[in-house]
Structures are given as C-alpha cells and as structure tokens.
Design a protein around this motif. Structure first.
Motif, PDB file in Angstrom:
ATOM      1  N   GLU A  62       0.833  -1.206   0.000  1.00 39.16           N
ATOM      2  CA  GLU A  62       0.000   0.000   0.000  1.00 39.16           C
ATOM      3  C   GLU A  62       0.868   1.257   0.000  1.00 39.16           C
ATOM      4  O   GLU A  62       0.527   2.250  -0.643  1.00 39.16           O
ATOM      5  N   LEU A  63       1.961   1.214   0.718  1.00 44.21           N
ATOM      6  CA  LEU A  63       2.858   2.374   0.760  1.00 44.21           C
ATOM      7  C   LEU A  63       3.444   2.671  -0.617  1.00 44.21           C
ATOM      8  O   LEU A  63       3.457   3.816  -1.059  1.00 44.21           O
ATOM      9  N   THR A  64       3.948   1.635  -1.285  1.00 42.15           N
ATOM     10  CA  THR A  64       4.529   1.864  -2.612  1.00 42.15           C
ATOM     11  C   THR A  64       3.468   2.297  -3.606  1.00 42.15           C
ATOM     12  O   THR A  64       3.727   3.135  -4.463  1.00 42.15           O
ATOM     13  N   SER A  65       2.266   1.742  -3.486  1.00 42.03           N
ATOM     14  CA  SER A  65       1.172   2.149  -4.370  1.00 42.03           C
ATOM     15  C   SER A  65       0.793   3.611  -4.132  1.00 42.03           C
ATOM     16  O   SER A  65       0.596   4.378  -5.072  1.00 42.03           O
ATOM     17  N   ALA A  66       0.690   3.992  -2.866  1.00 37.70           N
ATOM     18  CA  ALA A  66       0.305   5.369  -2.525  1.00 37.70           C
ATOM     19  C   ALA A  66       1.370   6.367  -2.951  1.00 37.70           C
ATOM     20  O   ALA A  66       1.058   7.506  -3.307  1.00 37.70           O
ATOM     21  N   LEU A  67       2.607   5.955  -2.921  1.00 37.85           N
ATOM     22  CA  LEU A  67       3.705   6.838  -3.309  1.00 37.85           C
ATOM     23  C   LEU A  67       3.591   7.257  -4.773  1.00 37.85           C
ATOM     24  O   LEU A  67       4.027   8.334  -5.154  1.00 37.85           O
ATOM     25  N   MET A  68       2.955   6.405  -5.572  1.00 37.93           N
ATOM     26  CA  MET A  68       2.821   6.677  -7.008  1.00 37.93           C
ATOM     27  C   MET A  68       1.657   7.616  -7.340  1.00 37.93           C
ATOM     28  O   MET A  68       1.530   8.036  -8.466  1.00 37.93           O
ATOM     29  N   GLU A 132      -5.808   5.814   4.422  1.00 33.54           N
ATOM     30  CA  GLU A 132      -4.851   6.333   5.398  1.00 33.54           C
ATOM     31  C   GLU A 132      -3.448   6.454   4.817  1.00 33.54           C
ATOM     32  O   GLU A 132      -2.698   7.366   5.150  1.00 33.54           O
ATOM     33  N   VAL A 133      -3.091   5.562   3.924  1.00 33.43           N
ATOM     34  CA  VAL A 133      -1.751   5.560   3.344  1.00 33.43           C
ATOM     35  C   VAL A 133      -1.531   6.834   2.536  1.00 33.43           C
ATOM     36  O   VAL A 133      -0.514   7.517   2.689  1.00 33.43           O
ATOM     37  N   SER A 134      -2.492   7.186   1.698  1.00 32.01           N
ATOM     38  CA  SER A 134      -2.353   8.410   0.900  1.00 32.01           C
ATOM     39  C   SER A 134      -2.349   9.639   1.785  1.00 32.01           C
ATOM     40  O   SER A 134      -1.687  10.618   1.481  1.00 32.01           O
ATOM     41  N   LEU A 135      -3.057   9.578   2.890  1.00 31.42           N
ATOM     42  CA  LEU A 135      -3.069  10.690   3.821  1.00 31.42           C
ATOM     43  C   LEU A 135      -1.690  10.905   4.413  1.00 31.42           C
ATOM     44  O   LEU A 135      -1.218  12.033   4.529  1.00 31.42           O
ATOM     45  N   HIS A 136      -1.005   9.817   4.748  1.00 34.34           N
ATOM     46  CA  HIS A 136       0.348   9.943   5.291  1.00 34.34           C
ATOM     47  C   HIS A 136       1.269  10.653   4.317  1.00 34.34           C
ATOM     48  O   HIS A 136       2.005  11.548   4.669  1.00 34.34           O
TER      49      HIS A 136
END
Length: 140
Positions: A62-68, A132-136
């Motif tokens: 999820e973190l790597t996906s949100a980073l994109m 929440e991941v994109s929020l971070h």
C-alpha cells in the motif's frame, strides 16, 4: 445495530467527548506546566506515537502504491498550502469592510495559514476506513 455494538464502532468520538467533559470538570490538569506537561507530552510524544502506531499497520504494498499517486499528493499540497490560505485571504478582505474586530480578522488570518492537524486527520481517516496511506504521504 445494538447499543453496545454502536458504542464499539464509535469509540474514538466517544473518547473525545469523554475527554472534553473531563477537561471541563478539571481544566487544571491539562494547562501548560500542569501535571500532564502538554507542551512536551502532546507536542513530541503523543503526535509521534500516533504516527508510529498508524505506520505499523500500513502494508508495504500500500505504501509503494500510494507513493505513485503524484496527482493526489500534488492536489493535497496545493489545496492545503495555496487554495485554502488564498480563500481565507479573500474571505478576510470581504470581512474587513464590515465593523468586525480587527484582532479577530488577524486571528482568522493566522489560523488560515497554519497547517492542518495531521495527527487528528490520520486517526479520523483510519476510524472511518479511509485511505490512510495516501493521507500519510499527502502531508509530507
């Protein structure tokens, strides 16, 4: 949905209401320099603990996906740092022609330029099952 089930679902909001009620009854506990030392415990420990705890539950995928999601992060930054302060400035220009107190306008201007309370946003987003991941990443 039964009452007990509803209380479990809304635990965070109920906790906020409870803390506000206790603070109303005994405000001296949370004052600057008081027994809780909020200038240290809230500023450094509580906010760090919220982000650390929240980060532990995030999945690496999820973190790597949100980073994109560059467009999302760009939108959040522009909305928070450009649009909102500009909208507040326009609103204050309109209010300045009214007989409203000048110090209230200065206070609104200050609040309009401050960053949002990220720790609260993280908790509330998680509580309602939001992204929440994109929020971070959106606030950094």
């Amino acid at each position: 949905m039964g009452l007990l089930e509803r209380l479990r679902k809304e635990w965070f909001i109920l906790g906020i209401v409870l803390v506000i009620a206790v603070a109303r009854l005994e405000p001296g506990v949370g004052v600057k320099g008081g027994p809780l030392k909020p200038e240290i415990t809230i500023t450094y420990i509580a906010v760090s603990a919220i982000f650390f705890n929240s980060g532990l539950s995030l999945k690496t995928e999820e973190l790597t996906s949100a980073l994109m999601h560059v467009k999302l992060h760009l939108f959040v930054q522009i909305f928070t740092l450009v649009f909102f302060p500009t909208a507040i400035w326009v609103f204050l220009q309109l209010l300045s022609i009214t007989p409203i107190n000048e110090w209230l306008l200065k206070g609104l201007q200050t609040v309009g330029c401050m960053p949002p309370p990220v720790s609260s946003a993280v908790i509330l987003t998680k509580a309602v099952g939001g992204n929440e991941v994109s929020l971070h990443f959106g606030f950094f």
